[in-house]
Design an enzyme around this catalytic site. Structure first.
Site, PDB file in Angstrom:
ATOM      1  N   GLY A   1       0.809  -1.207   0.000  1.00 57.59           N
ATOM      2  CA  GLY A   1       0.000   0.000   0.000  1.00 57.59           C
ATOM      3  C   GLY A   1       0.845   1.260   0.000  1.00 57.59           C
ATOM      4  O   GLY A   1       1.967   1.291  -0.523  1.00 57.59           O
ATOM      5  N   SER A   2       0.325   2.301   0.623  1.00 61.15           N
ATOM      6  CA  SER A   2       0.959   3.622   0.524  1.00 61.15           C
ATOM      7  C   SER A   2       2.292   3.739   1.240  1.00 61.15           C
ATOM      8  O   SER A   2       2.994   4.740   1.063  1.00 61.15           O
ATOM      9  CB  SER A   2       0.000   4.694   1.046  1.00 61.15           C
ATOM     10  OG  SER A   2      -1.118   4.815   0.183  1.00 61.15           O
TER      11      SER A   2
END
Length: 494
Positions: A218-219
């Protein structure tokens, strides 16, 4: 002698010759291999004939040995805080074998290592039992407890990894749910059933999520994308507006990718603002401009696509984190925000963070500091060594500036510690064929630095499958941030 009898005699002679050759092959060529085979009952009996040496954390043993009355195996392994340290120690079972440090250093722990030959000789002369050596780990017990308690209090499947960026020492290695290695250390039917129940448990308590399982990061991967963009000159000013619109149109596609912070904040945002609010468009655009080759090159310098991680002792082995080959433009764009077919272990994301803290130098992670003989002399001692230099010190400093801004003004505020410089990045990773068909993963990476230079890098991974929590409440910042903060405090405030 008639012809049929002669043929029979020759055939019997050949059989005898083959038997003699095979017997000599087993006795002389294969003898040592068979004598040391794990399935050789004598080897197993010898392993548990005397007390094993100990695995040591923070100066105290977390393992021991107990006498087994009336059994073929005289001693069995015991564990202190077994579930908390199981991802580090592994298990030493009389019937189920061994894993992790128990397996890697069985020779030292059981006293059979060649380096202990003189010790064994003197023990025989003096009439002492064979004694095992000790394995001294780098684990910080306060950091390990903080990470373990943080995950178990949430009731989450997950992992916490903490590294010393300057040396590569593993300060915490947590995986939950966990198990007690002592619950099946013997060879009774009950212990066998316990092992089988653990192995069949859908929560996978015996899985080492820190090292052996990969997930979309993810981020949190945006810190690597930012480093790649700066290192290759795609971005030169982290405060300058970009030309990345929000929502961002994926190349060669009619799909658009938005950002939770909203188009007003993220449209043509600078790299620093994009890090602060985790704007997907800026990182998608950076990955497209970098292209798959430069993105993969940077990821590999941080350790991606390696089959294993292994320090000089060979005690730390991890499944390879994957930056895929042969991506198209949409696939490359999605890796910029840590999605698509990109996967990572928690250890790998801790390594990325640690390298950025250490001015772009990635130190080889290691979890064993020293091997000691029974007389406490040093058999071998680990020394820090540089694994690679993924980015320049200037690039690392700019990424840290953005991570510290994100901690002060953005989504990583829950990791802030008074008197400590903290940088962080949150991550919420979608999964499943349809991104809405499963609850997302929560990630959080951070670091803390003291004025005297002492530092720690932390990666927290949370799988909320077993948690009673709504989808909208799942975020790396709210779930992982407080855990990372406690781990950093445990290391830096001693």
């Amino acid at each position: 002698m008639n012809r049929p009898l002669r043929h029979i005699a020759i055939f019997c002679g050949l059989l005898m010759l083959a038997l003699l050759i095979r017997a000599n092959w087993l006795q002389f060529v294969k003898a040592e291999e068979l004598a040391n085979d794990d399935k050789n009952r004598r080897v197993q009996i010898k392993q548990f004939a005397t007390p094993r040496g100990d695995i040591v954390v923070g100066g105290a043993s977390v393992t021991g040995s107990a006498v087994v009355d009336g059994a073929e195996f005289k001693f069995k392994r015991t564990y202190k805080n077994g579930p908390m340290y199981a991802p580090v120690t592994g298990y030493a079972s009389q019937t189920m074998g061994m894993s992790l440090l128990e397996k890697t250093y069985d020779g030292v722990l059981s006293g059979q290592d060649d380096r202990l030959a003189f010790q064994r000789f003197t023990d025989i002369i003096t009439g002492k039992e064979r004694r095992g050596g000790d394995v001294i780990t780098t684990i910080d017990p306060r950091a390990q407890e903080a990470g373990y308690k943080g995950l178990t209090d949430l009731g989450a499947r997950g992992s916490v990894v903490a590294l010393d960026p300057r040396t590569g020492k593993v300060l915490a290695l947590v995986s939950t749910p966990s198990y007690d290695p002592g619950s099946f250390a013997g060879n009774t039917f009950k212990e066998g059933d316990t092992f089988q129940a653990l192995d069949d448990n859908k929560g996978k308590p015996m899985a080492n999520r820190a090292l052996r399982e990969t997930f979309p990061p993810g981020s949190t991967f945006k810190i690597l994308t930012a480093a790649a963009a700066l290192e290759h000159g795609v971005v030169t000013d982290i405060d300058a507006a970009s030309d990345a619109v929000s929502p961002y149109p994926l190349p060669q596609s009619t799909n658009e990718v938005g950002s939770e912070a909203g188009n007003a904040v993220c449209n043509k945002a600078s790299l620093k603002t994009a890090m602060q609010y985790s704007c997907n468009n800026v990182f998608l655009d950076a990955a497209v401009k970098l292209g798959q080759d430069r993105m993969r090159e940077t990821a590999e310098k941080f350790g991606f696509n390696e089959d294993v991680y292994s320090d000089v002792f060979g005690d730390l082995r991890a499944t390879a984190s994957l930056y895929p080959q042969d991506l198209d433009k949409p696939g490359t764009a999605l890796t910029g925000m840590g999605q698509g077919s990109l996967t990572s272990t928690p250890m790998q994301m801790a390594m990325v963070t640690a390298a950025l803290v250490n001015d772009g130098k990635l130190m080889q992670p290691y979890i064993v500091d020293e091997l000691r003989s029974p007389d406490l002399s040093t058999l071998e001692k680990n020394e820090p060594r540089v694994m690679s230099e993924p980015v320049s010190s200037g690039t690392a400093a700019k990424v840290r500036e953005m991570m510290e801004h994100t901690a002060k003004e953005g989504s990583a505020k829950k990791a802030l510690i008074d008197g400590i410089t903290v940088g962080g990045k949150t991550g919420t990773a979608q999964r499943g064929v349809d991104v809405n068909d499963q609850v997302p993963y929560g990630w959080f990476v951070s670091y803390g630095k003291k004025p005297d230079g002492g530092s720690v890098a932390v990666a927290v991974f949370i799988d909320p499958t077993d948690m009673d929590i709504s989808r909208q409440d799942i975020s790396g910042g709210s779930l992982g941030g407080p855990i990372a903060r406690k781990v950093m405090k445990a290391v830096l405030e001693q």
